[in-house]
Design a protein around this motif. Structure first.
Motif, PDB file in Angstrom:
ATOM      1  N   CYS A  19       0.807  -1.219   0.000  1.00  0.00           N
ATOM      2  CA  CYS A  19       0.000   0.000   0.000  1.00  0.00           C
ATOM      3  C   CYS A  19       0.842   1.271   0.000  1.00  0.00           C
ATOM      4  O   CYS A  19       0.316   2.361  -0.216  1.00  0.00           O
ATOM      5  CB  CYS A  19      -0.973   0.019   1.170  1.00  0.00           C
ATOM      6  N   GLY A  20       2.148   1.145   0.246  1.00  0.00           N
ATOM      7  CA  GLY A  20       3.027   2.302   0.205  1.00  0.00           C
ATOM      8  C   GLY A  20       3.048   3.154   1.459  1.00  0.00           C
ATOM      9  O   GLY A  20       3.725   4.175   1.508  1.00  0.00           O
ATOM     10  N   ALA A  21       2.301   2.757   2.487  1.00  0.00           N
ATOM     11  CA  ALA A  21       2.330   3.507   3.746  1.00  0.00           C
ATOM     12  C   ALA A  21       3.746   3.476   4.318  1.00  0.00           C
ATOM     13  O   ALA A  21       4.498   2.520   4.103  1.00  0.00           O
ATOM     14  CB  ALA A  21       1.349   2.907   4.742  1.00  0.00           C
ATOM     15  N   SER A  22       4.112   4.513   5.050  1.00  0.00           N
ATOM     16  CA  SER A  22       5.440   4.562   5.637  1.00  0.00           C
ATOM     17  C   SER A  22       5.427   5.436   6.883  1.00  0.00           C
ATOM     18  O   SER A  22       4.462   6.148   7.149  1.00  0.00           O
ATOM     19  CB  SER A  22       6.456   5.105   4.625  1.00  0.00           C
ATOM     20  N   GLY A  23       6.505   5.372   7.637  1.00  0.00           N
ATOM     21  CA  GLY A  23       6.640   6.180   8.836  1.00  0.00           C
ATOM     22  C   GLY A  23       8.060   6.100   9.348  1.00  0.00           C
ATOM     23  O   GLY A  23       8.898   5.386   8.786  1.00  0.00           O
ATOM     24  N   ASP A  28      15.924   2.497  21.174  1.00  0.00           N
ATOM     25  CA  ASP A  28      17.199   2.065  21.751  1.00  0.00           C
ATOM     26  C   ASP A  28      17.623   0.717  21.184  1.00  0.00           C
ATOM     27  O   ASP A  28      16.786  -0.089  20.761  1.00  0.00           O
ATOM     28  CB  ASP A  28      17.089   1.939  23.274  1.00  0.00           C
ATOM     29  N   ASP A  29      18.929   0.466  21.211  1.00  0.00           N
ATOM     30  CA  ASP A  29      19.485  -0.820  20.792  1.00  0.00           C
ATOM     31  C   ASP A  29      18.826  -1.933  21.596  1.00  0.00           C
ATOM     32  O   ASP A  29      18.518  -1.771  22.776  1.00  0.00           O
ATOM     33  CB  ASP A  29      21.001  -0.828  21.036  1.00  0.00           C
ATOM     34  N   GLU A  30      18.595  -3.057  20.954  1.00  0.00           N
ATOM     35  CA  GLU A  30      17.985  -4.251  21.514  1.00  0.00           C
ATOM     36  C   GLU A  30      16.502  -4.083  21.802  1.00  0.00           C
ATOM     37  O   GLU A  30      15.903  -4.906  22.486  1.00  0.00           O
ATOM     38  CB  GLU A  30      18.738  -4.747  22.758  1.00  0.00           C
ATOM     39  N   ASP A  31      15.871  -3.021  21.282  1.00  0.00           N
ATOM     40  CA  ASP A  31      14.421  -2.873  21.354  1.00  0.00           C
ATOM     41  C   ASP A  31      13.825  -3.391  20.045  1.00  0.00           C
ATOM     42  O   ASP A  31      14.536  -3.610  19.060  1.00  0.00           O
ATOM     43  CB  ASP A  31      14.022  -1.416  21.551  1.00  0.00           C
ATOM     44  N   THR A  32      12.519  -3.576  20.035  1.00  0.00           N
ATOM     45  CA  THR A  32      11.816  -4.101  18.869  1.00  0.00           C
ATOM     46  C   THR A  32      10.898  -3.032  18.301  1.00  0.00           C
ATOM     47  O   THR A  32       9.847  -2.758  18.880  1.00  0.00           O
ATOM     48  CB  THR A  32      11.000  -5.351  19.262  1.00  0.00           C
ATOM     49  N   PRO A  33      11.285  -2.413  17.200  1.00  0.00           N
ATOM     50  CA  PRO A  33      10.410  -1.406  16.614  1.00  0.00           C
ATOM     51  C   PRO A  33       9.196  -2.056  15.952  1.00  0.00           C
ATOM     52  O   PRO A  33       9.286  -3.131  15.372  1.00  0.00           O
ATOM     53  CB  PRO A  33      11.293  -0.716  15.579  1.00  0.00           C
ATOM     54  N   SER A  34       8.062  -1.378  16.075  1.00  0.00           N
ATOM     55  CA  SER A  34       6.842  -1.847  15.436  1.00  0.00           C
ATOM     56  C   SER A  34       6.188  -0.669  14.721  1.00  0.00           C
ATOM     57  O   SER A  34       6.015   0.396  15.302  1.00  0.00           O
ATOM     58  CB  SER A  34       5.875  -2.414  16.483  1.00  0.00           C
ATOM     59  N   SER A  35       5.825  -0.885  13.479  1.00  0.00           N
ATOM     60  CA  SER A  35       5.178   0.170  12.706  1.00  0.00           C
ATOM     61  C   SER A  35       3.762   0.429  13.211  1.00  0.00           C
ATOM     62  O   SER A  35       3.238   1.520  13.061  1.00  0.00           O
ATOM     63  CB  SER A  35       5.131  -0.207  11.230  1.00  0.00           C
ATOM     64  N   ASP A  65      12.584  -6.971   8.961  1.00  0.00           N
ATOM     65  CA  ASP A  65      11.127  -7.009   8.968  1.00  0.00           C
ATOM     66  C   ASP A  65      10.577  -6.305  10.204  1.00  0.00           C
ATOM     67  O   ASP A  65      11.245  -6.206  11.237  1.00  0.00           O
ATOM     68  CB  ASP A  65      10.624  -8.455   8.952  1.00  0.00           C
ATOM     69  N   ASP A  66       9.329  -5.860  10.092  1.00  0.00           N
ATOM     70  CA  ASP A  66       8.635  -5.228  11.200  1.00  0.00           C
ATOM     71  C   ASP A  66       8.603  -6.160  12.413  1.00  0.00           C
ATOM     72  O   ASP A  66       8.534  -7.380  12.259  1.00  0.00           O
ATOM     73  CB  ASP A  66       7.205  -4.900  10.761  1.00  0.00           C
ATOM     74  N   GLU A  67       8.667  -5.581  13.587  1.00  0.00           N
ATOM     75  CA  GLU A  67       8.625  -6.299  14.862  1.00  0.00           C
ATOM     76  C   GLU A  67       9.782  -7.279  15.018  1.00  0.00           C
ATOM     77  O   GLU A  67       9.631  -8.363  15.571  1.00  0.00           O
ATOM     78  CB  GLU A  67       7.265  -6.957  15.058  1.00  0.00           C
TER      79      GLU A  67
END
Length: 85
Positions: A19-23, A28-35, A65-67
């Motif tokens: 869908c082309g969505a982005s953000g 911090d290091d060793e954290d898990t980013p989630s969109s 990949d996400d998460e």
């Protein structure tokens, strides 16, 4: 988390391939980013990110990949300075 790890910060951009969505986000290091993105489409959310160590100035980048937990695998040269053995 060690003092050196706390000084490593990531910043990156995510994008959903269909869908082309982005953000963008910072973590911090060793954290898990989630969109937090649920576009209701097929396809994957991927991150392109960079890390920076505020202790020694080292940096690097990665795609994942996400998460997914982000690890810089950085061992700061300043780790042992000022620490009693």
């Amino acid at each position: 988390m060690s003092a050196a790890r706390a000084e490593v910060v990531w910043g990156g951009r995510w994008e959903h391939s269909e869908c082309g969505a982005s953000g963008e986000a910072v973590w911090d290091d060793e954290d898990t980013p989630s969109s937090g993105h649920d576009g209701g489409h097929d396809g994957e959310v991927t991150w392109s990110a960079e890390w920076h160590c505020h202790g020694c100035g080292a940096s690097g980048d990665d795609q994942f990949d996400d998460e997914t937990t982000a690890y810089s695998d950085h061992e700061c040269a300043d780790d042992d300075e000022g620490v009693a053995a």
